[in-house]
Design a protein around this motif. Structure first.
Motif, PDB file in Angstrom:
ATOM      1  N   GLU A  28       0.837  -1.196   0.000  1.00  0.00           N
ATOM      2  CA  GLU A  28       0.000   0.000   0.000  1.00  0.00           C
ATOM      3  C   GLU A  28       0.877   1.252   0.000  1.00  0.00           C
ATOM      4  O   GLU A  28       2.090   1.165   0.125  1.00  0.00           O
ATOM      5  N   ARG A  29       0.213   2.399  -0.163  1.00  0.00           N
ATOM      6  CA  ARG A  29       0.937   3.669  -0.201  1.00  0.00           C
ATOM      7  C   ARG A  29       0.292   4.686   0.718  1.00  0.00           C
ATOM      8  O   ARG A  29      -0.898   4.620   0.996  1.00  0.00           O
ATOM      9  N   GLY A  30       1.110   5.635   1.123  1.00  0.00           N
ATOM     10  CA  GLY A  30       0.641   6.831   1.786  1.00  0.00           C
ATOM     11  C   GLY A  30       0.951   8.006   0.879  1.00  0.00           C
ATOM     12  O   GLY A  30       1.664   7.864  -0.124  1.00  0.00           O
ATOM     13  N   ALA A  31       0.432   9.169   1.220  1.00  0.00           N
ATOM     14  CA  ALA A  31       0.693  10.381   0.439  1.00  0.00           C
ATOM     15  C   ALA A  31       1.051  11.508   1.393  1.00  0.00           C
ATOM     16  O   ALA A  31       0.409  11.675   2.433  1.00  0.00           O
ATOM     17  N   LYS A  55       2.803  18.021  -4.152  1.00  0.00           N
ATOM     18  CA  LYS A  55       3.070  19.425  -3.874  1.00  0.00           C
ATOM     19  C   LYS A  55       2.618  19.705  -2.454  1.00  0.00           C
ATOM     20  O   LYS A  55       1.791  18.984  -1.886  1.00  0.00           O
ATOM     21  N   VAL A  56       3.149  20.784  -1.851  1.00  0.00           N
ATOM     22  CA  VAL A  56       2.761  21.158  -0.503  1.00  0.00           C
ATOM     23  C   VAL A  56       1.328  21.696  -0.522  1.00  0.00           C
ATOM     24  O   VAL A  56       0.977  22.502  -1.373  1.00  0.00           O
ATOM     25  N   GLY A  57       0.532  21.200   0.408  1.00  0.00           N
ATOM     26  CA  GLY A  57      -0.869  21.612   0.516  1.00  0.00           C
ATOM     27  C   GLY A  57      -1.764  20.400   0.669  1.00  0.00           C
ATOM     28  O   GLY A  57      -1.612  19.422  -0.061  1.00  0.00           O
ATOM     29  N   ASP A  58      -2.690  20.472   1.624  1.00  0.00           N
ATOM     30  CA  ASP A  58      -3.532  19.307   1.866  1.00  0.00           C
ATOM     31  C   ASP A  58      -4.433  18.967   0.683  1.00  0.00           C
ATOM     32  O   ASP A  58      -4.837  17.823   0.513  1.00  0.00           O
ATOM     33  N   VAL A  59      -4.715  19.937  -0.173  1.00  0.00           N
ATOM     34  CA  VAL A  59      -5.505  19.660  -1.375  1.00  0.00           C
ATOM     35  C   VAL A  59      -4.764  18.672  -2.279  1.00  0.00           C
ATOM     36  O   VAL A  59      -5.369  17.739  -2.820  1.00  0.00           O
ATOM     37  N   PHE A  60      -3.457  18.849  -2.424  1.00  0.00           N
ATOM     38  CA  PHE A  60      -2.667  17.957  -3.276  1.00  0.00           C
ATOM     39  C   PHE A  60      -2.542  16.566  -2.653  1.00  0.00           C
ATOM     40  O   PHE A  60      -2.565  15.557  -3.347  1.00  0.00           O
ATOM     41  N   VAL A  61      -2.424  16.521  -1.335  1.00  0.00           N
ATOM     42  CA  VAL A  61      -2.373  15.231  -0.633  1.00  0.00           C
ATOM     43  C   VAL A  61      -3.707  14.510  -0.808  1.00  0.00           C
ATOM     44  O   VAL A  61      -3.753  13.317  -1.109  1.00  0.00           O
ATOM     45  N   ALA A  62      -4.813  15.224  -0.642  1.00  0.00           N
ATOM     46  CA  ALA A  62      -6.137  14.624  -0.808  1.00  0.00           C
ATOM     47  C   ALA A  62      -6.340  14.110  -2.229  1.00  0.00           C
ATOM     48  O   ALA A  62      -6.934  13.048  -2.434  1.00  0.00           O
ATOM     49  N   GLU A  63      -5.835  14.841  -3.200  1.00  0.00           N
ATOM     50  CA  GLU A  63      -5.935  14.407  -4.597  1.00  0.00           C
ATOM     51  C   GLU A  63      -5.195  13.085  -4.807  1.00  0.00           C
ATOM     52  O   GLU A  63      -5.716  12.163  -5.429  1.00  0.00           O
ATOM     53  N   ALA A  64      -3.991  12.964  -4.250  1.00  0.00           N
ATOM     54  CA  ALA A  64      -3.221  11.724  -4.378  1.00  0.00           C
ATOM     55  C   ALA A  64      -3.907  10.574  -3.641  1.00  0.00           C
ATOM     56  O   ALA A  64      -3.799   9.418  -4.039  1.00  0.00           O
ATOM     57  N   ALA A  65      -4.637  10.893  -2.571  1.00  0.00           N
ATOM     58  CA  ALA A  65      -5.310   9.869  -1.768  1.00  0.00           C
ATOM     59  C   ALA A  65      -6.483   9.236  -2.499  1.00  0.00           C
ATOM     60  O   ALA A  65      -7.043   8.251  -2.032  1.00  0.00           O
ATOM     61  N   ARG A  66      -6.843   9.750  -3.644  1.00  0.00           N
ATOM     62  CA  ARG A  66      -7.919   9.147  -4.454  1.00  0.00           C
ATOM     63  C   ARG A  66      -7.485   7.821  -5.071  1.00  0.00           C
ATOM     64  O   ARG A  66      -8.330   6.999  -5.411  1.00  0.00           O
ATOM     65  N   ASP A  67      -6.183   7.612  -5.227  1.00  0.00           N
ATOM     66  CA  ASP A  67      -5.704   6.360  -5.810  1.00  0.00           C
ATOM     67  C   ASP A  67      -6.084   5.198  -4.906  1.00  0.00           C
ATOM     68  O   ASP A  67      -6.024   5.295  -3.682  1.00  0.00           O
ATOM     69  N   ASP A  68      -6.464   4.079  -5.501  1.00  0.00           N
ATOM     70  CA  ASP A  68      -6.967   2.930  -4.746  1.00  0.00           C
ATOM     71  C   ASP A  68      -5.982   2.368  -3.730  1.00  0.00           C
ATOM     72  O   ASP A  68      -6.392   1.847  -2.699  1.00  0.00           O
ATOM     73  N   ASP A  69      -4.684   2.429  -4.024  1.00  0.00           N
ATOM     74  CA  ASP A  69      -3.724   1.822  -3.093  1.00  0.00           C
ATOM     75  C   ASP A  69      -3.173   2.801  -2.055  1.00  0.00           C
ATOM     76  O   ASP A  69      -2.332   2.442  -1.249  1.00  0.00           O
ATOM     77  N   VAL A  70      -3.681   4.023  -2.047  1.00  0.00           N
ATOM     78  CA  VAL A  70      -3.290   4.993  -1.027  1.00  0.00           C
ATOM     79  C   VAL A  70      -4.272   4.871   0.136  1.00  0.00           C
ATOM     80  O   VAL A  70      -5.477   5.035  -0.039  1.00  0.00           O
ATOM     81  N   VAL A  71      -3.766   4.557   1.329  1.00  0.00           N
ATOM     82  CA  VAL A  71      -4.642   4.315   2.469  1.00  0.00           C
ATOM     83  C   VAL A  71      -4.608   5.427   3.514  1.00  0.00           C
ATOM     84  O   VAL A  71      -5.417   5.440   4.427  1.00  0.00           O
ATOM     85  N   PHE A  72      -3.650   6.337   3.402  1.00  0.00           N
ATOM     86  CA  PHE A  72      -3.624   7.491   4.288  1.00  0.00           C
ATOM     87  C   PHE A  72      -2.825   8.597   3.624  1.00  0.00           C
ATOM     88  O   PHE A  72      -2.036   8.373   2.712  1.00  0.00           O
ATOM     89  N   GLY A  73      -3.056   9.797   4.084  1.00  0.00           N
ATOM     90  CA  GLY A  73      -2.277  10.934   3.627  1.00  0.00           C
ATOM     91  C   GLY A  73      -2.152  11.919   4.767  1.00  0.00           C
ATOM     92  O   GLY A  73      -2.891  11.854   5.745  1.00  0.00           O
ATOM     93  N   GLY A  74      -1.211  12.813   4.637  1.00  0.00           N
ATOM     94  CA  GLY A  74      -1.075  13.815   5.672  1.00  0.00           C
ATOM     95  C   GLY A  74       0.061  14.766   5.425  1.00  0.00           C
ATOM     96  O   GLY A  74       0.875  14.574   4.525  1.00  0.00           O
ATOM     97  N   GLU A  75       0.053  15.808   6.222  1.00  0.00           N
ATOM     98  CA  GLU A  75       1.112  16.812   6.196  1.00  0.00           C
ATOM     99  C   GLU A  75       1.699  16.932   7.595  1.00  0.00           C
ATOM    100  O   GLU A  75       0.977  16.765   8.584  1.00  0.00           O
TER     101      GLU A  75
END
Length: 93
Positions: A28-31, A55-75
């Motif tokens: 799995e992946r994180g972002a 890129k820096v910014g929670d919007v960009f992290v949230a965008e990457a978190a849309r991928d099926d194998d991303v299970v968490f994201g954060g800054e």
């Protein structure tokens, strides 16, 4: 932010690494953004998981978190994203 049992400040990167360690499984992946410490990569690597940089910014992290194998994201600043909907769907198809 947090302090540990010795009343020492715990950096946001370290908290994010702890959060990621609890959320990921092998494959799995994180972002997280580019300004995140390598401590997060190291913790995920130890579990057979990886970190996608954004890129820096929670919007960009949230965008990457849309991928099926991303299970968490954060800054490191404290924005955390936990993917609950996919986890719930996987349990109750």
């Amino acid at each position: 932010m947090a302090i540990d049992e010795t009343r020492s400040f715990v950096e946001g990167d370290e908290i994010l690494a702890l959060f990621g360690r609890e959320e990921v499984s092998s494959g799995e992946r994180g972002a997280a953004p580019l300004n995140t410490s390598l401590v997060v990569d190291d913790v995920l690597d130890a579990k057979g998981a990886s970190l996608t940089r954004t890129k820096v910014g929670d919007v960009f992290v949230a965008e990457a978190a849309r991928d099926d194998d991303v299970v968490f994201g954060g800054e490191p600043s404290g924005a955390w994203i936990q993917i609950l909907q996919r986890q719930m769907l996987a349990r109750n198809p």
